[in-house]
Design a protein around this motif. Sequence first.
Motif, PDB file in Angstrom:
ATOM      1  N   LYS A   1      15.990  -2.173 -23.629  1.00 36.33           N
ATOM      2  CA  LYS A   1      15.399  -2.508 -24.932  1.00 36.33           C
ATOM      3  C   LYS A   1      16.414  -2.243 -26.045  1.00 36.33           C
ATOM      4  CE  LYS A   1      10.515  -1.509 -23.832  1.00 36.33           C
ATOM      5  NZ  LYS A   1       9.557  -2.326 -24.606  1.00 36.33           N
ATOM      6  N   LEU A   2      17.119  -1.113 -25.955  1.00 38.76           N
ATOM      7  CA  LEU A   2      18.117  -0.790 -26.972  1.00 38.76           C
ATOM      8  C   LEU A   2      19.261  -1.794 -26.920  1.00 38.76           C
ATOM      9  CD1 LEU A   2      18.171   3.100 -26.640  1.00 38.76           C
ATOM     10  CD2 LEU A   2      17.275   1.782 -28.577  1.00 38.76           C
TER      11      LEU A   2
ATOM     12  N   GLN B   1      19.057  -4.973 -28.628  1.00 34.67           N
ATOM     13  CA  GLN B   1      19.200  -4.881 -30.084  1.00 34.67           C
ATOM     14  C   GLN B   1      20.560  -4.279 -30.465  1.00 34.67           C
ATOM     15  OE1 GLN B   1      15.449  -3.717 -32.258  1.00 34.67           O
ATOM     16  NE2 GLN B   1      14.803  -3.181 -30.199  1.00 34.67           N
ATOM     17  N   GLY B   2      21.498  -4.330 -29.535  1.00 37.60           N
ATOM     18  CA  GLY B   2      22.871  -3.951 -29.849  1.00 37.60           C
ATOM     19  C   GLY B   2      23.132  -2.455 -29.938  1.00 37.60           C
ATOM     20  N   ALA B   3      22.264  -1.648 -29.337  1.00 41.20           N
ATOM     21  CA  ALA B   3      22.441  -0.192 -29.398  1.00 41.20           C
ATOM     22  C   ALA B   3      22.624   0.378 -27.997  1.00 41.20           C
ATOM     23  CB  ALA B   3      21.224   0.451 -30.054  1.00 41.20           C
ATOM     24  N   HIS B   4      23.396   1.453 -27.891  1.00 38.27           N
ATOM     25  CA  HIS B   4      23.501   2.090 -26.577  1.00 38.27           C
ATOM     26  C   HIS B   4      23.547   3.601 -26.695  1.00 38.27           C
ATOM     27  CE1 HIS B   4      27.886   2.351 -27.402  1.00 38.27           C
ATOM     28  NE2 HIS B   4      27.807   3.415 -26.632  1.00 38.27           N
TER      29      HIS B   4
ATOM     30  N   THR C   1      12.871  15.164 -42.379  1.00 41.18           N
ATOM     31  CA  THR C   1      12.990  13.800 -42.885  1.00 41.18           C
ATOM     32  C   THR C   1      11.980  12.892 -42.179  1.00 41.18           C
ATOM     33  OG1 THR C   1      14.610  12.045 -43.331  1.00 41.18           O
ATOM     34  CG2 THR C   1      14.803  13.170 -41.228  1.00 41.18           C
ATOM     35  N   ASP C   2      11.843  11.661 -42.675  1.00 44.02           N
ATOM     36  CA  ASP C   2      10.749  10.814 -42.196  1.00 44.02           C
ATOM     37  C   ASP C   2      10.847  10.426 -40.724  1.00 44.02           C
ATOM     38  OD1 ASP C   2       9.512  10.827 -44.625  1.00 44.02           O
ATOM     39  OD2 ASP C   2      10.233   8.855 -45.265  1.00 44.02           O
ATOM     40  N   ASN C   3      12.021   9.950 -40.317  1.00 43.02           N
ATOM     41  CA  ASN C   3      12.101   9.354 -38.982  1.00 43.02           C
ATOM     42  C   ASN C   3      13.552   9.308 -38.507  1.00 43.02           C
ATOM     43  OD1 ASN C   3      13.387   6.945 -40.050  1.00 43.02           O
ATOM     44  ND2 ASN C   3      11.369   6.311 -40.793  1.00 43.02           N
ATOM     45  N   LEU C   4      13.743   8.738 -37.344  1.00 46.92           N
ATOM     46  CA  LEU C   4      15.081   8.721 -36.744  1.00 46.92           C
ATOM     47  C   LEU C   4      16.101   8.029 -37.637  1.00 46.92           C
ATOM     48  CD1 LEU C   4      16.914   9.307 -34.309  1.00 46.92           C
ATOM     49  CD2 LEU C   4      16.065   7.204 -33.257  1.00 46.92           C
TER      50      LEU C   4
ATOM     51  N   ALA D   1      14.248   2.355 -34.248  1.00 49.28           N
ATOM     52  CA  ALA D   1      15.033   3.188 -33.321  1.00 49.28           C
ATOM     53  C   ALA D   1      16.373   2.556 -32.963  1.00 49.28           C
ATOM     54  CB  ALA D   1      14.223   3.482 -32.060  1.00 49.28           C
ATOM     55  N   ALA D   2      16.356   1.270 -32.625  1.00 51.40           N
ATOM     56  CA  ALA D   2      17.611   0.635 -32.204  1.00 51.40           C
ATOM     57  C   ALA D   2      18.601   0.591 -33.356  1.00 51.40           C
ATOM     58  CB  ALA D   2      17.336  -0.765 -31.666  1.00 51.40           C
TER      59      ALA D   2
END
Length: 191
Positions: free
Chosen positions: A77-78, A81-84, A174-177, A34-35
């Motif tokens: 949590k995001l 891992q460098g995501a926002h 599709t499979d996932n995010l 996800a991240a």
Amino acid sequence: MERLPTVFIDRDGTINIESGYINHPVNFRLYPFAAQAIRILNEHGIQVVVVTNQAGVGRGYFDENHVNMLHTLMKEKLKSQGAHIDALYYCPHHSSSKDPKYSAECDCRKPSPGMVNKALAELPVDRERMFVIGDRKGDMKLAENTGACGIMVRTGYGEGELIKEKNIPAEVITDNLLTAVYEVLSRIEQD
Ligand SMILES: [Mg+2]
Ligand SMILES: [Zn+2]
């Protein structure tokens, strides 16, 4: 103001592992991809907006403070891992609620377009480049109702709904995010 391509992402079953009504933070777990998926969107200047139905509030399973606490946890949590995410909207309503504040018919419970409309009013969204990624037929109907491109993932309820539900208005399955994000990039880069 520059208008940005925008991806509306469902929460449960898309960003975090589907776990029913999440009434405790230990049950809130991000999918391992996800991240990375959200970080890729961030790096491409694509706006990320989470849109989630949280009928557990209306149903009395938990309150809005709990929902906000989970969202703070998700953002932390995001971030680690460098995501926002750029914005987040949730619908707390449910017709079965005993509290009139939550039982009133709302326009934000997906597939109604209220949360997307709010984002259109508050954020620099490029209407011609909107996507909805989610695991349920209702997410794809939200896409249909707002003129976005609907990308259905197989995580969460996705695989089951693809078997059981008819006429899911998804443009892509599709499979996932993460694979959904690659679809978004390929469509944006075609323009
Ligand atoms: Mg979902
Ligand atoms: Zn609502």
